[in-house]
Design a protein around this motif. Structure first.
Motif, short mmCIF file in Angstrom:
data_model
loop_
_atom_site.label_atom_id
_atom_site.label_comp_id
_atom_site.label_asym_id
_atom_site.label_seq_id
_atom_site.Cartn_x
_atom_site.Cartn_y
_atom_site.Cartn_z
N TYR A 10 -7.65 -28.61 21.85
CA TYR A 10 -7.57 -28.06 20.50
C TYR A 10 -7.64 -29.18 19.47
CZ TYR A 10 -5.78 -25.17 16.63
OH TYR A 10 -5.63 -24.49 15.45
N ARG A 11 -8.57 -29.03 18.52
CA ARG A 11 -8.69 -29.95 17.39
C ARG A 11 -8.89 -29.14 16.13
NH1 ARG A 11 -9.57 -35.33 18.30
NH2 ARG A 11 -10.98 -35.59 16.53
N GLY A 12 -7.91 -29.21 15.24
CA GLY A 12 -7.98 -28.49 13.98
C GLY A 12 -8.04 -29.46 12.82
N SER A 33 -2.86 -24.17 9.35
CA SER A 33 -3.70 -24.96 10.25
C SER A 33 -2.87 -25.97 11.03
CB SER A 33 -4.83 -25.65 9.48
OG SER A 33 -4.32 -26.56 8.52
N TYR A 34 -1.89 -26.57 10.37
CA TYR A 34 -1.02 -27.55 11.04
C TYR A 34 -0.20 -26.88 12.15
CZ TYR A 34 2.86 -30.88 11.57
OH TYR A 34 3.80 -31.75 12.08
N LEU A 35 0.42 -25.75 11.84
CA LEU A 35 1.25 -25.08 12.84
C LEU A 35 0.43 -24.58 14.02
CD1 LEU A 35 3.72 -23.05 10.59
CD2 LEU A 35 4.12 -25.23 11.75
N ASP A 36 -0.76 -24.07 13.75
CA ASP A 36 -1.59 -23.58 14.85
C ASP A 36 -1.98 -24.74 15.77
OD1 ASP A 36 -2.67 -21.01 15.74
OD2 ASP A 36 -4.58 -22.05 15.66
N THR A 186 -12.41 -27.67 17.12
CA THR A 186 -12.50 -26.47 17.96
C THR A 186 -11.97 -25.23 17.26
OG1 THR A 186 -10.32 -26.87 18.95
CG2 THR A 186 -12.23 -27.84 20.06
N HIS A 187 -11.10 -25.41 16.26
CA HIS A 187 -10.47 -24.29 15.58
C HIS A 187 -10.43 -24.58 14.08
CE1 HIS A 187 -9.09 -23.80 19.69
NE2 HIS A 187 -8.70 -22.57 19.41
N VAL A 188 -10.86 -23.62 13.29
CA VAL A 188 -10.80 -23.72 11.84
C VAL A 188 -9.89 -22.62 11.32
CG1 VAL A 188 -12.09 -23.53 9.68
CG2 VAL A 188 -13.07 -24.79 11.61
N VAL A 189 -8.77 -23.02 10.72
CA VAL A 189 -7.83 -22.10 10.11
C VAL A 189 -7.85 -22.38 8.62
CG1 VAL A 189 -5.43 -21.30 10.03
CG2 VAL A 189 -6.41 -22.12 12.20
#
Length: 299
Positions: A10-12, A33-36, A186-189
């Protein structure tokens, strides 16, 4: 944020534009985004999207980083500044040109008459031109972990969009697609106000051979008049005073139900609780909610 998330990879990221100080709406996106990322034992990056010098505040980038640090939102790896990335964006543009997926355009907004652009221009100009991405025909469907699947009729909804402006500045869409790929995001919040940008970014990702991140668009916080909190709408800047109390309010707004007894603790202890108890699914289907009264302007 989904069962398919891989905690090992996971990389946000949080990617503010330095056009002014952070506001409560910015904090919500940063916190979510930080918490995820932390809940998935992942990496969380901060990228400064300084692509538009005429609109930027020269003090804003440092102010943003100071505020994030004060709220306990500590990033991994070096800060990336998009203003240093012109060579990478030019490489992507040249690839699209070679693939005949980008073309020069001298059309003005007045000439387009607020209509979408369709088809390669017949221009002989070599200066004072923009570069556009040639939008394919057909339909694009994009999954989102928090919002309904987004479906776009590309000709009717997107059209050919600018990837390098007439003034030589790079477009947000191209820069984000290139940097998300380069940084292995990998993840965009982020806020749902950016959900329509996702279609353009996915089209560029596909054209450039990149993988697409998993997208999660959280609701936006609104002023009393229904406008979203934004720098453009002169949203009240965040204060570093009472950061823990503001962070508690952000968690409550994100429907994380922080216990009342945590309202007086420091940001580190509050974030430790929030990471352990992060539940993104409570935001499914929500698009906007009023900001707490202290963060609304008196209109």
């Amino acid at each position: 944020m989904t069962s398919s998330s891989n905690s090992k990879t996971y990389r946000g990221r949080f990617a503010p534009s330095p056009t002014g100080p952070l506001h409560f709406g910015s904090l919500l996106a940063a916190v979510a985004s930080y918490l995820d990322a932390r809940a998935h034992h992942g990496t969380w990056l901060v990228r400064i999207e300084d692509l538009d010098p005429p609109r930027e505040d020269p003090t804003a980038a440092d102010s943003i980083l100071h505020t994030l640090d004060h709220y306990g939102l500590h990033w991994d790896e070096d800060i990336r500044y998009q203003s240093t990335r012109s060579d990478a964006y030019n490489d992507a543009l040249q690839q699209l040109i070679q693939q005949q997926l980008a073309f020069p355009c001298a059309c003005s907004r007045k000439q387009l008459g607020n209509q979408l652009h369709h088809g390669i221009c017949s221009t002989l100009q070599t200066s004072d031109i923009a570069w556009r991405f040639l939008c394919p025909a057909g339909q694009l469907r994009i999954s989102d972990t928090l919002q309904a699947t987004q479906t776009y009729e590309l000709a009717a909804d997107i059209g050919d969009f600018v990837i390098r402006r007439r003034d030589g500045l790079w477009s947000y869409q191209l820069a984000v697609a290139v940097d998300d790929a380069d940084q292995g995001i990998t993840h965009v919040v982020r806020g749902i106000d950016l959900i329509d940008s996702t279609a353009r970014q996915v089209l560029l990702q596909q054209a450039l051979g990149y993988s697409s991140p998993i997208y999660s668009h959280i609701p936006v916080a609104n002023e009393a008049n229904g406008q979203k909190l934004s720098k453009q709408n002169l949203a009240l800047p965040l204060s570093t005073e009472k950061a823990a109390d503001t962070l508690w309010l952000a968690l409550a707004w994100l429907k994380q139900s922080p216990p009342a007894e945590l309202r007086g603790v420091n940001v580190t202890d509050l974030l430790t609780w929030a990471i352990a108890n992060w539940q993104a699914e409570v935001l499914i289907g929500l698009t906007s909610m009023p900001a707490p009264g202290d963060f609304q302007r008196q209109l």
